[in-house]
Write an enzyme that holds these catalytic residues in place. Structure first.
Site, PDB file in Angstrom:
ATOM      1  N   ASN A   1       0.835  -1.214   0.000  1.00 32.42           N
ATOM      2  CA  ASN A   1       0.000   0.000   0.000  1.00 32.42           C
ATOM      3  C   ASN A   1       0.864   1.256   0.000  1.00 32.42           C
ATOM      4  OD1 ASN A   1      -3.036  -0.415   0.155  1.00 32.42           O
ATOM      5  ND2 ASN A   1      -2.292  -1.956   1.605  1.00 32.42           N
TER       6      ASN A   1
ATOM      7  N   ARG B   1       0.959  -1.513  14.872  1.00 32.85           N
ATOM      8  CA  ARG B   1       0.998  -1.022  16.250  1.00 32.85           C
ATOM      9  C   ARG B   1      -0.216  -0.146  16.484  1.00 32.85           C
ATOM     10  NH1 ARG B   1       4.463  -3.864  19.399  1.00 32.85           N
ATOM     11  NH2 ARG B   1       6.070  -4.655  18.007  1.00 32.85           N
TER      12      ARG B   1
ATOM     13  N   HIS C   1      -8.005  -0.435   6.235  1.00 27.69           N
ATOM     14  CA  HIS C   1      -8.383  -1.656   6.948  1.00 27.69           C
ATOM     15  C   HIS C   1      -9.030  -2.613   5.950  1.00 27.69           C
ATOM     16  CE1 HIS C   1      -9.482  -4.131  10.347  1.00 27.69           C
ATOM     17  NE2 HIS C   1     -10.681  -4.273   9.809  1.00 27.69           N
TER      18      HIS C   1
HETATM   19  C1  GRF Z   1      -3.173  -4.624   4.195  1.00 32.39           C
HETATM   20  O1  GRF Z   1      -4.072  -5.653   3.947  1.00 32.39           O
HETATM   21  C2  GRF Z   1      -3.780  -3.610   5.101  1.00 32.39           C
HETATM   22  O2  GRF Z   1      -5.115  -3.387   4.861  1.00 32.39           O
HETATM   23  C3  GRF Z   1      -3.580  -4.262   6.430  1.00 32.39           C
HETATM   24  O3  GRF Z   1      -2.293  -4.831   6.356  1.00 32.39           O
HETATM   25  C4  GRF Z   1      -1.990  -5.127   5.008  1.00 32.39           C
HETATM   26  C5  GRF Z   1      -0.721  -4.430   4.670  1.00 32.39           C
HETATM   27  O4  GRF Z   1      -0.195  -4.830   3.441  1.00 32.39           O
HETATM   28  N1  GRF Z   1      -3.802  -3.334   7.494  1.00 32.39           N
HETATM   29  P1  GRF Z   1       1.015  -4.004   2.812  1.00 32.39           P
HETATM   30  O5  GRF Z   1       2.109  -3.920   3.860  1.00 32.39           O
HETATM   31  O6  GRF Z   1       0.499  -2.658   2.410  1.00 32.39           O
HETATM   32  O7  GRF Z   1       1.459  -4.817   1.634  1.00 32.39           O
END
Ligand code: GRF
Length: 196
Positions: free
Chosen positions: A15, A91, A109
Protein backbone atom coordinates in the site's frame (compact mmCIF):
# COMPACT_ATOMS: atom_id res chain seq x y z
CA UNK A 1 1.13 24.14 -1.93
CA UNK A 2 1.78 20.39 -1.62
CA UNK A 3 1.00 18.52 1.56
CA UNK A 4 3.77 16.51 3.19
CA UNK A 5 2.87 12.86 3.73
CA UNK A 6 4.50 10.31 6.05
CA UNK A 7 3.65 6.63 5.66
CA UNK A 8 3.88 4.24 8.61
CA UNK A 9 4.41 0.55 7.87
CA UNK A 10 5.38 -2.70 9.55
CA UNK A 11 5.58 -5.15 6.65
CA UNK A 12 5.70 -5.54 2.90
CA UNK A 13 4.56 -2.03 2.15
CA UNK A 14 2.52 -2.67 -0.98
CA UNK A 15 0.00 0.00 0.00
CA UNK A 16 2.87 2.34 0.80
CA UNK A 17 4.31 1.74 -2.69
CA UNK A 18 0.92 2.43 -4.29
CA UNK A 19 0.64 5.68 -2.33
CA UNK A 20 4.15 6.82 -3.21
CA UNK A 21 3.67 5.99 -6.88
CA UNK A 22 0.46 8.00 -6.96
CA UNK A 23 2.00 11.22 -5.63
CA UNK A 24 3.30 12.68 -8.87
CA UNK A 25 2.31 15.40 -11.30
CA UNK A 26 -0.59 17.54 -10.14
CA UNK A 27 -1.17 15.42 -7.01
CA UNK A 28 -1.63 17.75 -4.01
CA UNK A 29 0.79 15.78 -1.79
CA UNK A 30 4.30 14.37 -1.78
CA UNK A 31 5.87 11.60 0.33
CA UNK A 32 8.48 12.89 2.77
CA UNK A 33 9.09 9.90 5.04
CA UNK A 34 8.44 6.19 5.45
CA UNK A 35 8.69 4.90 9.01
CA UNK A 36 8.62 1.24 9.94
CA UNK A 37 8.04 -0.18 13.40
CA UNK A 38 10.08 -3.21 12.28
CA UNK A 39 13.64 -2.79 10.94
CA UNK A 40 13.21 -6.00 8.88
CA UNK A 41 10.15 -4.74 7.02
CA UNK A 42 10.48 -5.31 3.27
CA UNK A 43 8.72 -2.02 2.70
CA UNK A 44 11.79 -0.06 3.80
CA UNK A 45 13.72 -1.19 0.70
CA UNK A 46 10.76 -0.42 -1.52
CA UNK A 47 10.66 3.13 -0.16
CA UNK A 48 14.39 3.65 -0.63
CA UNK A 49 14.09 2.28 -4.17
CA UNK A 50 11.54 5.01 -4.82
CA UNK A 51 13.81 7.72 -3.43
CA UNK A 52 11.79 8.35 -0.29
CA UNK A 53 13.63 8.72 3.04
CA UNK A 54 12.93 5.60 5.08
CA UNK A 55 13.85 4.59 8.58
CA UNK A 56 12.90 2.15 11.28
CA UNK A 57 11.74 3.11 14.73
CA UNK A 58 12.08 -0.34 16.25
CA UNK A 59 9.29 -0.84 18.74
CA UNK A 60 11.34 -3.48 20.56
CA UNK A 61 14.08 -0.93 21.29
CA UNK A 62 11.75 1.11 23.48
CA UNK A 63 10.69 0.16 26.96
CA UNK A 64 7.06 1.12 26.45
CA UNK A 65 4.60 2.47 23.95
CA UNK A 66 4.89 6.04 25.22
CA UNK A 67 8.64 6.26 24.56
CA UNK A 68 8.21 4.56 21.16
CA UNK A 69 5.58 7.13 20.24
CA UNK A 70 7.82 10.01 21.32
CA UNK A 71 10.41 8.77 18.79
CA UNK A 72 7.79 8.36 16.05
CA UNK A 73 6.39 11.82 16.75
CA UNK A 74 9.87 13.38 16.67
CA UNK A 75 10.66 11.84 13.26
CA UNK A 76 7.33 13.02 11.86
CA UNK A 77 7.82 16.56 13.10
CA UNK A 78 11.44 16.66 11.95
CA UNK A 79 10.25 15.95 8.40
CA UNK A 80 7.37 18.40 8.66
CA UNK A 81 4.74 15.72 8.07
CA UNK A 82 1.22 17.08 7.67
CA UNK A 83 -0.65 13.88 6.86
CA UNK A 84 0.12 10.41 8.26
CA UNK A 85 -0.96 7.34 6.31
CA UNK A 86 -0.96 4.08 8.25
CA UNK A 87 -0.35 1.31 5.73
CA UNK A 88 -0.09 -2.08 7.36
CA UNK A 89 1.23 -0.46 10.54
CA UNK A 90 0.78 -3.17 13.14
CA UNK A 91 1.00 -1.02 16.25
CA UNK A 92 -1.97 0.53 17.97
CA UNK A 93 -1.39 4.23 18.54
CA UNK A 94 -2.38 5.65 21.90
CA UNK A 95 -5.18 8.15 22.37
CA UNK A 96 -2.50 10.61 23.44
CA UNK A 97 -0.60 10.25 20.16
CA UNK A 98 -3.76 10.39 18.07
CA UNK A 99 -4.92 13.54 19.85
CA UNK A 100 -1.72 15.30 18.81
CA UNK A 101 -2.49 14.53 15.14
CA UNK A 102 -6.27 14.85 15.16
CA UNK A 103 -7.81 14.74 11.71
CA UNK A 104 -4.46 14.10 10.05
CA UNK A 105 -4.05 10.29 10.36
CA UNK A 106 -5.54 7.88 7.82
CA UNK A 107 -5.64 4.09 8.00
CA UNK A 108 -6.55 1.33 5.57
CA UNK A 109 -8.38 -1.66 6.95
CA UNK A 110 -9.13 -4.83 4.96
CA UNK A 111 -12.87 -5.03 5.57
CA UNK A 112 -16.00 -3.08 4.88
CA UNK A 113 -16.13 -1.26 8.21
CA UNK A 114 -17.99 -1.28 10.52
CA UNK A 115 -17.79 -5.02 9.79
CA UNK A 116 -14.78 -6.93 11.13
CA UNK A 117 -12.65 -4.55 13.12
CA UNK A 118 -9.35 -6.07 14.21
CA UNK A 119 -7.54 -9.04 12.69
CA UNK A 120 -8.43 -12.05 10.49
CA UNK A 121 -10.96 -10.03 8.53
CA UNK A 122 -10.99 -12.29 5.46
CA UNK A 123 -11.54 -15.51 7.37
CA UNK A 124 -14.32 -13.82 9.29
CA UNK A 125 -16.00 -12.57 6.09
CA UNK A 126 -15.87 -16.13 4.68
CA UNK A 127 -17.18 -17.63 7.90
CA UNK A 128 -20.00 -15.11 7.81
CA UNK A 129 -21.02 -16.28 4.34
CA UNK A 130 -20.69 -12.73 2.98
CA UNK A 131 -21.31 -12.20 -0.75
CA UNK A 132 -18.86 -9.32 -0.89
CA UNK A 133 -15.82 -8.07 0.94
CA UNK A 134 -13.60 -5.06 0.60
CA UNK A 135 -11.56 -2.41 2.31
CA UNK A 136 -12.01 0.89 4.06
CA UNK A 137 -9.90 4.00 4.49
CA UNK A 138 -10.85 5.91 7.58
CA UNK A 139 -9.65 8.73 9.73
CA UNK A 140 -7.90 7.40 12.83
CA UNK A 141 -9.45 8.16 16.19
CA UNK A 142 -8.66 6.77 19.62
CA UNK A 143 -11.01 3.81 19.04
CA UNK A 144 -9.59 0.85 17.07
CA UNK A 145 -10.61 0.72 13.37
CA UNK A 146 -13.18 3.40 13.96
CA UNK A 147 -13.37 7.02 12.89
CA UNK A 148 -15.01 8.71 9.93
CA UNK A 149 -14.98 6.64 6.75
CA UNK A 150 -13.17 8.32 3.86
CA UNK A 151 -13.60 5.60 1.27
CA UNK A 152 -14.57 2.01 0.59
CA UNK A 153 -13.95 -0.44 -2.25
CA UNK A 154 -15.92 -3.66 -2.73
CA UNK A 155 -14.91 -6.97 -4.26
CA UNK A 156 -16.97 -10.14 -4.74
CA UNK A 157 -16.46 -13.21 -2.61
CA UNK A 158 -16.10 -16.06 -5.14
CA UNK A 159 -17.05 -19.71 -4.77
CA UNK A 160 -14.20 -21.70 -3.26
CA UNK A 161 -12.43 -18.62 -1.92
CA UNK A 162 -9.83 -19.14 0.75
CA UNK A 163 -8.85 -16.38 3.14
CA UNK A 164 -5.62 -15.95 1.15
CA UNK A 165 -7.40 -15.72 -2.20
CA UNK A 166 -9.83 -13.17 -0.82
CA UNK A 167 -7.01 -11.22 0.83
CA UNK A 168 -5.20 -10.96 -2.52
CA UNK A 169 -8.36 -9.65 -4.24
CA UNK A 170 -8.96 -7.14 -1.46
CA UNK A 171 -5.32 -6.03 -1.52
CA UNK A 172 -5.66 -5.08 -5.21
CA UNK A 173 -8.66 -2.99 -4.25
CA UNK A 174 -6.65 -1.40 -1.43
CA UNK A 175 -4.05 -0.29 -3.96
CA UNK A 176 -6.75 1.52 -5.94
CA UNK A 177 -8.66 2.93 -2.97
CA UNK A 178 -5.93 4.37 -0.77
CA UNK A 179 -4.37 6.58 -3.46
CA UNK A 180 -7.82 7.79 -4.52
CA UNK A 181 -8.69 8.74 -0.94
CA UNK A 182 -5.34 10.39 -0.25
CA UNK A 183 -5.59 12.53 -3.39
CA UNK A 184 -9.00 13.77 -2.34
CA UNK A 185 -8.07 14.19 1.35
CA UNK A 186 -4.88 16.11 0.57
CA UNK A 187 -6.96 18.51 -1.50
CA UNK A 188 -9.12 19.15 1.58
CA UNK A 189 -12.08 17.05 0.45
CA UNK A 190 -13.38 14.43 2.90
CA UNK A 191 -16.25 13.22 0.76
CA UNK A 192 -16.07 9.41 0.90
CA UNK A 193 -14.65 7.67 -2.18
CA UNK A 194 -16.73 4.72 -3.40
CA UNK A 195 -15.04 2.12 -5.66
CA UNK A 196 -15.41 0.48 -8.07
C1 GRF B 1 -3.17 -4.62 4.19
O1 GRF B 1 -4.07 -5.65 3.95
C2 GRF B 1 -3.78 -3.61 5.10
O2 GRF B 1 -5.12 -3.39 4.86
C3 GRF B 1 -3.58 -4.26 6.43
O3 GRF B 1 -2.29 -4.83 6.36
C4 GRF B 1 -1.99 -5.13 5.01
C5 GRF B 1 -0.72 -4.43 4.67
O4 GRF B 1 -0.20 -4.83 3.44
N1 GRF B 1 -3.80 -3.33 7.49
P1 GRF B 1 1.02 -4.00 2.81
O5 GRF B 1 2.11 -3.92 3.86
O6 GRF B 1 0.50 -2.66 2.41
O7 GRF B 1 1.46 -4.82 1.63
Amino acid sequence: MTRRVAILISGSGSNMAALIDSMTGDHPARPVLVLSSDPAAKGLQRAVGRGVPAEAVDRRAYRDRASFEVAVDAALRREGAEIICLAGFMRILSADFVSRWTGRILNIHPSLLPLYRGLDTHARALAGGDAEAGCTVHEVTAALDDGPILGQARVPVLPGDTANALAARVLEAEHRLYPAVLRRFAAGDRTPVRLP
